[in-house]
Design a protein around this motif. Structure first.
Motif, PDB file in Angstrom:
ATOM      1  N   ASP A 107       0.836  -1.063  -0.222  1.00 54.51           N
ATOM      2  CA  ASP A 107       0.126   0.009   0.006  1.00 54.51           C
ATOM      3  C   ASP A 107       0.840   1.243   0.113  1.00 54.51           C
ATOM      4  O   ASP A 107       1.595   1.505   0.921  1.00 54.51           O
ATOM      5  CB  ASP A 107      -0.887  -0.103   1.076  1.00 54.51           C
ATOM      6  CG  ASP A 107      -1.807   1.078   1.090  1.00 54.51           C
ATOM      7  OD1 ASP A 107      -2.035   1.821   0.367  1.00 54.51           O
ATOM      8  OD2 ASP A 107      -2.959   1.155   2.113  1.00 54.51           O
ATOM      9  N   THR A 133      -0.411   4.520  -0.593  1.00 55.63           N
ATOM     10  CA  THR A 133      -1.068   5.556  -0.568  1.00 55.63           C
ATOM     11  C   THR A 133      -0.650   6.610   0.530  1.00 55.63           C
ATOM     12  O   THR A 133      -0.878   7.702   0.468  1.00 55.63           O
ATOM     13  CB  THR A 133      -2.665   5.158  -0.385  1.00 55.63           C
ATOM     14  OG1 THR A 133      -2.709   4.600   1.128  1.00 55.63           O
ATOM     15  CG2 THR A 133      -3.175   4.617  -1.313  1.00 55.63           C
ATOM     16  N   ASP A 134      -0.255   6.174   1.662  1.00 57.00           N
ATOM     17  CA  ASP A 134       0.411   6.821   2.863  1.00 57.00           C
ATOM     18  C   ASP A 134       1.769   7.604   2.599  1.00 57.00           C
ATOM     19  O   ASP A 134       2.301   8.202   3.337  1.00 57.00           O
ATOM     20  CB  ASP A 134       0.341   6.126   4.144  1.00 57.00           C
ATOM     21  CG  ASP A 134      -0.934   5.777   4.502  1.00 57.00           C
ATOM     22  OD1 ASP A 134      -1.956   6.590   4.129  1.00 57.00           O
ATOM     23  OD2 ASP A 134      -1.264   4.737   4.987  1.00 57.00           O
TER      24      ASP A 134
END
Length: 139
Positions: free
Chosen positions: A135, A137-138
């Motif tokens: 992931d 996205t952060d």
């Protein structure tokens, strides 16, 4: 020209023709229905370790059922031959279940009990590979 009206229950001039037409269409429909492959009632459920496929096959014997594995597909085929009349007839039904992984022939088990065919397919197939997802996205 005869103006006689036919009372209910009396046999009119076309009654015999209508009976013959009804008999023809009823016999044709019976013969047509024997040629059609009907889908089977199949339920699929999943446990932690297995996918279980259940097919309702009331009245079918073991020798009337075929199970085939094609990669990730299980084909259930049933055929009933009956010779109750001079011509005999054959009813065929089939259903194919597709899974998201290859089905192992060695590890898959099937049993028939009181008209219910149960096929147990293990999910822990050694040829399955999972890809991890990162992931971002952060970031």
């Amino acid at each position: 020209m005869d103006n006689k009206r036919w009372k209910r229950g009396e046999r009119g001039p076309f009654q015999g023709i209508m009976e013959q037409m009804d008999a023809f269409f009823n016999e044709s429909a019976k013969n047509f229905n024997s040629l059609i492959k009907r889908p089977l009632a199949v339920r699929t459920r999943e446990t932690e370790d297995n996918v279980i496929v259940e097919a309702e096959l009331p009245g079918y014997r073991r020798d009337q059922i075929q199970l085939e594995i094609f990669g990730n597909q299980l084909r259930i085929f049933v055929e009933d031959h009956s010779n109750t009349d001079e011509e005999g007839y054959s009813h065929q039904s089939e259903r194919t279940v597709t899974l998201p992984f290859a089905i192992s022939e060695k590890e898959t088990e099937a049993k028939l009990n009181n008209g219910i065919l149960q096929v147990t397919i293990p999910k822990n197939n050694s040829s399955r590979k999972f890809i991890s997802i990162h992931d971002t996205t952060d970031l």
